[in-house]
Design a protein around this motif. Sequence first.
Motif, PDB file in Angstrom:
ATOM      1  N   ALA A 110       0.314 -11.211  -6.601  1.00  0.00           N
ATOM      2  CA  ALA A 110      -0.172  -9.596  -6.734  1.00  0.00           C
ATOM      3  C   ALA A 110      -0.839  -8.805  -4.968  1.00  0.00           C
ATOM      4  N   VAL A 111      -1.243  -9.659  -4.270  1.00  0.00           N
ATOM      5  CA  VAL A 111      -1.361  -8.404  -2.754  1.00  0.00           C
ATOM      6  C   VAL A 111      -0.088  -8.734  -2.472  1.00  0.00           C
ATOM      7  N   PRO A 112       0.075  -9.920  -2.011  1.00  0.00           N
ATOM      8  CA  PRO A 112       1.158 -10.017  -1.228  1.00  0.00           C
ATOM      9  C   PRO A 112       2.554  -9.110  -1.218  1.00  0.00           C
ATOM     10  N   PHE A 113       2.786  -9.035  -2.535  1.00  0.00           N
ATOM     11  CA  PHE A 113       3.722  -7.996  -2.868  1.00  0.00           C
ATOM     12  C   PHE A 113       3.426  -6.522  -2.848  1.00  0.00           C
ATOM     13  N   ILE A 114       2.433  -6.029  -3.079  1.00  0.00           N
ATOM     14  CA  ILE A 114       1.820  -4.950  -3.074  1.00  0.00           C
ATOM     15  C   ILE A 114       2.007  -4.547  -1.239  1.00  0.00           C
ATOM     16  N   LEU A 115       1.346  -5.294  -0.702  1.00  0.00           N
ATOM     17  CA  LEU A 115       1.466  -5.157   1.113  1.00  0.00           C
ATOM     18  C   LEU A 115       3.171  -5.353   1.732  1.00  0.00           C
ATOM     19  N   PHE A 116       3.627  -5.973   0.860  1.00  0.00           N
ATOM     20  CA  PHE A 116       5.294  -6.400   1.657  1.00  0.00           C
ATOM     21  C   PHE A 116       6.101  -5.111   0.934  1.00  0.00           C
ATOM     22  N   VAL A 117       5.920  -5.019  -0.331  1.00  0.00           N
ATOM     23  CA  VAL A 117       6.601  -3.527  -1.079  1.00  0.00           C
ATOM     24  C   VAL A 117       5.942  -2.118   0.434  1.00  0.00           C
ATOM     25  N   ALA A 118       4.823  -1.994   0.939  1.00  0.00           N
ATOM     26  CA  ALA A 118       4.140  -1.340   1.582  1.00  0.00           C
ATOM     27  C   ALA A 118       4.613  -0.729   2.299  1.00  0.00           C
ATOM     28  N   LEU A 119       5.489  -2.292   2.694  1.00  0.00           N
ATOM     29  CA  LEU A 119       5.734  -1.421   4.390  1.00  0.00           C
ATOM     30  C   LEU A 119       7.240  -0.709   4.213  1.00  0.00           C
ATOM     31  N   TYR A 170       1.415   0.938   5.239  1.00  0.00           N
ATOM     32  CA  TYR A 170       2.219   2.019   5.187  1.00  0.00           C
ATOM     33  C   TYR A 170       2.068   2.446   7.034  1.00  0.00           C
ATOM     34  N   HIS A 171       0.983   3.359   6.799  1.00  0.00           N
ATOM     35  CA  HIS A 171       0.924   4.074   8.082  1.00  0.00           C
ATOM     36  C   HIS A 171       0.326   2.818   9.968  1.00  0.00           C
ATOM     37  N   PHE A 172       0.041   2.115   9.724  1.00  0.00           N
ATOM     38  CA  PHE A 172      -0.720   1.186  10.822  1.00  0.00           C
ATOM     39  C   PHE A 172       0.343  -0.179  10.718  1.00  0.00           C
ATOM     40  N   ILE A 173       0.856  -0.807  10.038  1.00  0.00           N
ATOM     41  CA  ILE A 173       1.423  -1.859  10.180  1.00  0.00           C
ATOM     42  C   ILE A 173       2.708  -1.561   9.864  1.00  0.00           C
ATOM     43  N   ARG A 174       3.158  -0.935   9.545  1.00  0.00           N
ATOM     44  CA  ARG A 174       4.612  -0.322   9.105  1.00  0.00           C
ATOM     45  C   ARG A 174       5.312   0.132  10.758  1.00  0.00           C
ATOM     46  N   PRO A 175       4.913   0.598  11.319  1.00  0.00           N
ATOM     47  CA  PRO A 175       4.666   1.457  12.220  1.00  0.00           C
ATOM     48  C   PRO A 175       5.191   0.570  13.408  1.00  0.00           C
ATOM     49  N   ILE A 176       5.098  -0.664  13.859  1.00  0.00           N
ATOM     50  CA  ILE A 176       4.686  -2.077  14.522  1.00  0.00           C
ATOM     51  C   ILE A 176       6.307  -1.941  15.081  1.00  0.00           C
ATOM     52  N   PRO A 177       6.857  -2.763  13.271  1.00  0.00           N
ATOM     53  CA  PRO A 177       8.511  -3.517  13.940  1.00  0.00           C
ATOM     54  C   PRO A 177       9.273  -2.063  14.080  1.00  0.00           C
ATOM     55  N   LEU A 178       8.804  -0.748  13.346  1.00  0.00           N
ATOM     56  CA  LEU A 178       9.524   0.361  13.721  1.00  0.00           C
ATOM     57  C   LEU A 178      10.093   0.187  15.000  1.00  0.00           C
ATOM     58  N   GLY A 194      -9.961  -2.349  -8.722  1.00  0.00           N
ATOM     59  CA  GLY A 194      -8.579  -3.106  -8.316  1.00  0.00           C
ATOM     60  C   GLY A 194      -7.764  -2.294  -7.741  1.00  0.00           C
ATOM     61  N   GLY A 195      -7.034  -1.278  -8.276  1.00  0.00           N
ATOM     62  CA  GLY A 195      -6.563  -0.690  -8.074  1.00  0.00           C
ATOM     63  C   GLY A 195      -6.441   0.717  -6.973  1.00  0.00           C
ATOM     64  N   PHE A 196      -7.794   0.957  -6.409  1.00  0.00           N
ATOM     65  CA  PHE A 196      -8.293   1.768  -5.503  1.00  0.00           C
ATOM     66  C   PHE A 196      -8.390   1.017  -3.944  1.00  0.00           C
ATOM     67  N   ILE A 197      -8.957  -0.385  -4.462  1.00  0.00           N
ATOM     68  CA  ILE A 197      -8.680  -1.671  -3.666  1.00  0.00           C
ATOM     69  C   ILE A 197      -7.359  -1.970  -2.751  1.00  0.00           C
ATOM     70  N   PHE A 198      -6.115  -2.011  -3.543  1.00  0.00           N
ATOM     71  CA  PHE A 198      -5.320  -2.644  -3.680  1.00  0.00           C
ATOM     72  C   PHE A 198      -4.036  -1.041  -2.849  1.00  0.00           C
ATOM     73  N   ALA A 199      -4.548   0.008  -3.023  1.00  0.00           N
ATOM     74  CA  ALA A 199      -4.479   1.342  -2.605  1.00  0.00           C
ATOM     75  C   ALA A 199      -4.747   1.555  -1.143  1.00  0.00           C
ATOM     76  N   ALA A 200      -5.880   1.253  -0.500  1.00  0.00           N
ATOM     77  CA  ALA A 200      -6.273   1.225   0.341  1.00  0.00           C
ATOM     78  C   ALA A 200      -5.580   0.856   1.427  1.00  0.00           C
ATOM     79  N   MET A 201      -5.568  -0.599   0.589  1.00  0.00           N
ATOM     80  CA  MET A 201      -4.654  -1.243   1.633  1.00  0.00           C
ATOM     81  C   MET A 201      -3.451  -1.163   2.289  1.00  0.00           C
ATOM     82  N   ALA A 202      -2.571  -0.925   1.227  1.00  0.00           N
ATOM     83  CA  ALA A 202      -1.210  -0.028   0.965  1.00  0.00           C
ATOM     84  C   ALA A 202      -0.981   0.402   1.415  1.00  0.00           C
ATOM     85  N   TYR A 203      -2.352   1.930   2.415  1.00  0.00           N
ATOM     86  CA  TYR A 203      -2.323   2.189   3.233  1.00  0.00           C
ATOM     87  C   TYR A 203      -2.209   2.467   4.783  1.00  0.00           C
ATOM     88  N   VAL A 204      -2.838   0.952   4.512  1.00  0.00           N
ATOM     89  CA  VAL A 204      -3.326   1.214   6.069  1.00  0.00           C
ATOM     90  C   VAL A 204      -2.254  -0.198   6.350  1.00  0.00           C
TER      91      VAL A 204
END
Length: 178
Positions: free
Chosen positions: A109-118, A159-167, A147-157
Motif C-alpha cells: 500500500a504505502v510503497p506503491f503510493i510513494l512510487f506513483v507519487a514520484l 512529489y514536491h521534495f523527494i522527486r526533485p532530487i533525481p530530476l 489513512g487517505g489524508f496520511i497517504f496524501a501527506a506522504m505523497a505530497y512530500v
Amino acid sequence: MTRIFTQSRLLLTALVSLYIVAFLLWQHSTTGVPAHHLLHDPELPAISNWWGLLILPLATWCLTTLINKKYGLCYPKKVWLQLGAAGLYALIMTLLFYAGYMTLVSLLAVPFILFVALFFPVYQAPFLLAYVVVSSAGFGAFIPTLGGFIFAAMAYVTYHFIRPIPLWLFTQLTTKNT
C-alpha cells in the motif's frame, strides 16, 4: 434537476450520499452495520460504519470544492480518470485485504503510493476522494479518510521534495555531458 448534472460537485455529492445511504441500509437489513477497529486491532476503539452518513458527503463536498477551484464546475476528463484510477487502486487493496492477503496489502500500500507519487501528484483531491469513497465499502468511512489524508501527506512530500532530487541530478549529469 438539470442543474445537478451540469455541476460535477453537486452530482458527486449526491451520488456519494445515495451510495452511503443505500450501502448502510443494505448492511443494516442483512448482516448489521459493522464497526471497524483502528489498525485491525481489537484492543483499539471500533468505529461504526454509520459515521459514513456524515463523513462521506462532507468529505465529498469539501474535496470537490477544491477540485472546483482548480477546474471549474464541470470537470475535465483528467479528473474523471484520476477518480477512476484511485478508485481502482482502493478496490484492489480492499479485495486483497478481504481475500486474506493482509500482509501483502501492508507491504504494497504505502510503497506503491510513494512510487506513483514520484511521477504523478496523487495527493490531489480527486485521488483522495475516490480512495476514501471506494475504501469505505470495506472499512467504513473513518479509517479510509484518516489513512487517505496520511497517504496524501506522504505523497505530497514525495512529489514536491523527494522527486526533485533525481530530476536535479539528471539535469546535472546531462549538462556535464554536453
